[in-house]
Design a protein around this motif. Structure first.
Motif, PDB file in Angstrom:
ATOM      1  N   VAL B  78      30.562  -6.512  33.527  1.00 47.25           N
ATOM      2  CA  VAL B  78      31.962  -6.599  34.066  1.00 47.25           C
ATOM      3  C   VAL B  78      32.207  -5.986  35.466  1.00 47.25           C
ATOM      4  O   VAL B  78      31.391  -4.752  35.743  1.00 47.25           O
ATOM      5  CB  VAL B  78      32.887  -5.736  33.254  1.00 47.25           C
ATOM      6  CG1 VAL B  78      34.225  -5.893  33.909  1.00 47.25           C
ATOM      7  CG2 VAL B  78      32.757  -6.213  31.795  1.00 47.25           C
ATOM      8  N   ASN B  79      32.237  -6.931  36.496  1.00 44.43           N
ATOM      9  CA  ASN B  79      32.544  -6.195  37.668  1.00 44.43           C
ATOM     10  C   ASN B  79      33.882  -5.703  38.253  1.00 44.43           C
ATOM     11  O   ASN B  79      34.882  -6.058  37.509  1.00 44.43           O
ATOM     12  CB  ASN B  79      32.383  -7.448  38.819  1.00 44.43           C
ATOM     13  CG  ASN B  79      30.809  -7.827  38.947  1.00 44.43           C
ATOM     14  OD1 ASN B  79      29.889  -7.038  38.608  1.00 44.43           O
ATOM     15  ND2 ASN B  79      30.329  -9.183  38.892  1.00 44.43           N
ATOM     16  N   ALA B  80      34.048  -5.109  39.165  1.00 42.66           N
ATOM     17  CA  ALA B  80      35.222  -4.791  39.740  1.00 42.66           C
ATOM     18  C   ALA B  80      36.108  -4.017  38.316  1.00 42.66           C
ATOM     19  O   ALA B  80      37.396  -4.530  38.225  1.00 42.66           O
ATOM     20  CB  ALA B  80      36.070  -5.602  40.519  1.00 42.66           C
ATOM     21  N   LEU B  81      35.694  -3.070  37.717  1.00 44.20           N
ATOM     22  CA  LEU B  81      36.498  -2.661  36.785  1.00 44.20           C
ATOM     23  C   LEU B  81      37.985  -2.000  36.918  1.00 44.20           C
ATOM     24  O   LEU B  81      38.176  -1.487  37.970  1.00 44.20           O
ATOM     25  CB  LEU B  81      35.943  -1.360  36.079  1.00 44.20           C
ATOM     26  CG  LEU B  81      34.495  -1.710  35.243  1.00 44.20           C
ATOM     27  CD1 LEU B  81      33.463  -0.598  35.066  1.00 44.20           C
ATOM     28  CD2 LEU B  81      34.666  -2.418  33.891  1.00 44.20           C
ATOM     29  N   GLU B  82      38.657  -2.548  36.008  1.00 46.54           N
ATOM     30  CA  GLU B  82      39.978  -2.102  36.001  1.00 46.54           C
ATOM     31  C   GLU B  82      40.237  -1.291  34.801  1.00 46.54           C
ATOM     32  O   GLU B  82      39.705  -1.118  33.881  1.00 46.54           O
ATOM     33  CB  GLU B  82      40.968  -3.329  35.773  1.00 46.54           C
ATOM     34  CG  GLU B  82      40.858  -4.298  36.982  1.00 46.54           C
ATOM     35  CD  GLU B  82      41.631  -5.454  36.934  1.00 46.54           C
ATOM     36  OE1 GLU B  82      42.277  -5.919  35.776  1.00 46.54           O
ATOM     37  OE2 GLU B  82      41.412  -6.539  37.956  1.00 46.54           O
ATOM     38  N   LEU B  83      41.591  -0.537  34.811  1.00 47.47           N
ATOM     39  CA  LEU B  83      41.904   0.697  33.724  1.00 47.47           C
ATOM     40  C   LEU B  83      42.334  -0.240  32.597  1.00 47.47           C
ATOM     41  O   LEU B  83      41.629   0.213  31.623  1.00 47.47           O
ATOM     42  CB  LEU B  83      43.175   1.242  34.212  1.00 47.47           C
ATOM     43  CG  LEU B  83      43.264   2.071  35.327  1.00 47.47           C
ATOM     44  CD1 LEU B  83      44.550   2.724  35.572  1.00 47.47           C
ATOM     45  CD2 LEU B  83      42.242   3.109  35.432  1.00 47.47           C
ATOM     46  N   ASP B  84      42.719  -1.412  32.653  1.00 42.37           N
ATOM     47  CA  ASP B  84      42.926  -2.438  31.268  1.00 42.37           C
ATOM     48  C   ASP B  84      41.583  -2.762  30.553  1.00 42.37           C
ATOM     49  O   ASP B  84      41.720  -3.173  29.470  1.00 42.37           O
ATOM     50  CB  ASP B  84      43.716  -3.545  31.670  1.00 42.37           C
ATOM     51  CG  ASP B  84      45.218  -3.261  31.613  1.00 42.37           C
ATOM     52  OD1 ASP B  84      46.032  -3.883  32.097  1.00 42.37           O
ATOM     53  OD2 ASP B  84      45.642  -2.045  31.346  1.00 42.37           O
ATOM     54  N   ASP B  85      40.407  -2.461  31.445  1.00 42.83           N
ATOM     55  CA  ASP B  85      39.132  -2.857  30.742  1.00 42.83           C
ATOM     56  C   ASP B  85      38.637  -1.810  29.717  1.00 42.83           C
ATOM     57  O   ASP B  85      37.749  -2.287  29.039  1.00 42.83           O
ATOM     58  CB  ASP B  85      38.129  -3.103  31.752  1.00 42.83           C
ATOM     59  CG  ASP B  85      38.424  -4.353  32.750  1.00 42.83           C
ATOM     60  OD1 ASP B  85      37.962  -4.254  33.756  1.00 42.83           O
ATOM     61  OD2 ASP B  85      38.936  -5.146  32.263  1.00 42.83           O
ATOM     62  N   SER B  86      39.416  -0.559  29.500  1.00 41.79           N
ATOM     63  CA  SER B  86      38.960   0.248  28.693  1.00 41.79           C
ATOM     64  C   SER B  86      39.292  -0.299  27.121  1.00 41.79           C
ATOM     65  O   SER B  86      40.303  -0.669  26.994  1.00 41.79           O
ATOM     66  CB  SER B  86      39.921   1.466  28.844  1.00 41.79           C
ATOM     67  OG  SER B  86      39.706   2.150  29.937  1.00 41.79           O
ATOM     68  N   ALA B  87      38.144  -0.439  26.437  1.00 41.61           N
ATOM     69  CA  ALA B  87      38.043  -1.038  25.090  1.00 41.61           C
ATOM     70  C   ALA B  87      36.884  -0.778  24.304  1.00 41.61           C
ATOM     71  O   ALA B  87      35.909  -0.235  25.115  1.00 41.61           O
ATOM     72  CB  ALA B  87      38.503  -2.536  25.440  1.00 41.61           C
ATOM     73  N   LEU B  88      36.918  -1.152  23.039  1.00 37.25           N
ATOM     74  CA  LEU B  88      35.478  -1.244  22.423  1.00 37.25           C
ATOM     75  C   LEU B  88      35.105  -2.587  22.485  1.00 37.25           C
ATOM     76  O   LEU B  88      35.512  -3.542  22.355  1.00 37.25           O
ATOM     77  CB  LEU B  88      35.867  -1.052  20.949  1.00 37.25           C
ATOM     78  CG  LEU B  88      34.686  -1.104  20.223  1.00 37.25           C
ATOM     79  CD1 LEU B  88      33.619   0.084  20.366  1.00 37.25           C
ATOM     80  CD2 LEU B  88      35.176  -0.976  18.523  1.00 37.25           C
ATOM     81  N   TYR B  89      33.888  -2.811  23.186  1.00 37.17           N
ATOM     82  CA  TYR B  89      33.073  -4.243  23.375  1.00 37.17           C
ATOM     83  C   TYR B  89      32.052  -4.648  22.417  1.00 37.17           C
ATOM     84  O   TYR B  89      31.265  -3.655  22.014  1.00 37.17           O
ATOM     85  CB  TYR B  89      32.476  -4.255  24.564  1.00 37.17           C
ATOM     86  CG  TYR B  89      33.465  -4.203  25.749  1.00 37.17           C
ATOM     87  CD1 TYR B  89      34.134  -3.297  26.299  1.00 37.17           C
ATOM     88  CD2 TYR B  89      34.113  -5.455  26.300  1.00 37.17           C
ATOM     89  CE1 TYR B  89      35.182  -3.089  27.382  1.00 37.17           C
ATOM     90  CE2 TYR B  89      34.922  -5.615  27.235  1.00 37.17           C
ATOM     91  CZ  TYR B  89      35.461  -4.435  27.720  1.00 37.17           C
ATOM     92  OH  TYR B  89      36.664  -4.455  28.612  1.00 37.17           O
ATOM     93  N   LEU B  90      32.272  -5.596  21.412  1.00 36.55           N
ATOM     94  CA  LEU B  90      31.561  -5.935  20.431  1.00 36.55           C
ATOM     95  C   LEU B  90      30.815  -7.089  20.660  1.00 36.55           C
ATOM     96  O   LEU B  90      31.159  -7.860  21.358  1.00 36.55           O
ATOM     97  CB  LEU B  90      32.512  -6.017  19.252  1.00 36.55           C
ATOM     98  CG  LEU B  90      33.311  -4.912  18.637  1.00 36.55           C
ATOM     99  CD1 LEU B  90      34.440  -5.460  17.748  1.00 36.55           C
ATOM    100  CD2 LEU B  90      32.725  -4.143  17.961  1.00 36.55           C
ATOM    101  N   CYS B  91      29.405  -7.198  20.317  1.00 35.26           N
ATOM    102  CA  CYS B  91      28.659  -8.487  20.137  1.00 35.26           C
ATOM    103  C   CYS B  91      28.708  -8.636  18.641  1.00 35.26           C
ATOM    104  O   CYS B  91      28.520  -7.686  17.662  1.00 35.26           O
ATOM    105  CB  CYS B  91      27.603  -8.345  20.795  1.00 35.26           C
ATOM    106  SG  CYS B  91      26.384  -7.311  20.112  1.00 35.26           S
ATOM    107  N   ALA B  92      28.363 -10.081  18.547  1.00 36.76           N
ATOM    108  CA  ALA B  92      28.243 -10.474  17.179  1.00 36.76           C
ATOM    109  C   ALA B  92      27.057 -11.561  17.152  1.00 36.76           C
ATOM    110  O   ALA B  92      27.356 -12.573  18.087  1.00 36.76           O
ATOM    111  CB  ALA B  92      29.587 -11.185  16.637  1.00 36.76           C
ATOM    112  N   SER B  93      26.246 -11.509  16.332  1.00 36.16           N
ATOM    113  CA  SER B  93      25.002 -12.524  16.205  1.00 36.16           C
ATOM    114  C   SER B  93      25.207 -13.663  15.223  1.00 36.16           C
ATOM    115  O   SER B  93      25.803 -13.374  14.311  1.00 36.16           O
ATOM    116  CB  SER B  93      23.722 -11.905  16.377  1.00 36.16           C
ATOM    117  OG  SER B  93      23.338 -11.288  15.122  1.00 36.16           O
TER     118      SER B  93
END
Lengths: 110, 114
Positions: B78-93
């Motif tokens: 993720v480039n040029a981070l914004e405040l709204d990018d605050s979150a839990l990032y999940l990956c699923a296989s």
């Protein structure tokens, strides 16, 4: 982005009670999944449904794939303390992305 | 335990910075999907990688990009981070073996953007 409507948003029950929750969509899916998420963890798959009308059980959990393909239901019988958490439904059409519901938070009152 | 691992577990960044999150898929799985979960919300699909190619994308801007490697592990950038990018990032296989695939999630990376 789109999220499916889950109800109720939260539930407060006593240990031993049965729980019912549902999920509705404006579009059809050919797969419905139910996940449980504990704090700080990723969702854990509980039940997968692949056919309209299908009723599937996993221990005390039973889920149904609605006939219209636009809804699904999850029931938990005789709740226990470890059932506490957030339950998410998710729909998929083919090999595509999962679209998740808004979640139902289950709390057990001592 | 799903066999899906993610790193780091937590991360704090400031606005405008760039971040890379990593995911190792379950053994035998050739597909990785990434989701963003804001506080109090369900996960939202970002994109999916299948055999090192992007295979579907959700409603996220181009500053969200990814890679999948020959061993099927994956990165989310993720480039040029914004405040709204605050979150839990999940990956699923998962594995594309037929019409339906079942996705198994990792524990997530919690990103805080200040």
């Amino acid at each position: 982005g789109q999220q499916l409507n889950q109800s109720p948003q939260s539930m407060f029950i006593q240990e031993g009670e049965d729980v019912s929750m549902n999920c509705t969509s404006s579009s059809i899916f050919n797969t419905w999944l139910w996940y449980k998420q504990d704090p700080g963890e990723g969702p854990v798959l509980l039940i997968a449904l692949y056919k309209a009308g299908e009723l599937t059980s996993n221990g005390r959990l039973t889920a149904q794939f609605g006939i219209t393909r636009k809804d699904s239901f999850l029931n938990i019988s005789a709740s226990i303390p470890s059932d506490v958490g957030i339950y998410f439904c998710a729909g998929a059409f083919g090999n595509e992305k999962l679209t998740f519901g808004t979640g139902t938070r289950l709390t057990i009152i001592p | 335990e799903t066999g899906v691992t993610q790193s780091p577990t937590h991360l704090i960044k400031t606005r405008g910075q760039q971040v890379t999150l990593r995911c190792s898929s379950q053994s035998g799985h050739n597909t990785v999907s990434w989701y963003q979960q804001a506080l109090g919300q369900g996960p939202q699909f970002i994109f999916q990688y299948y055999r090192e190619e992007e295979n579907g994308r959700g409603n996220f801007p181009p500053r969200f990009s990814g890679l999948q490697f020959p061993n099927y592990s994956s990165e989310l950038n993720v480039n040029a981070l914004e405040l709204d990018d605050s979150a839990l990032y999940l990956c699923a296989s998962s594995t594309k073996t037929g019409v339906v695939e079942t996705q198994y999630f990792g524990p997530g990376t919690r990103l805080l953007v200040l």
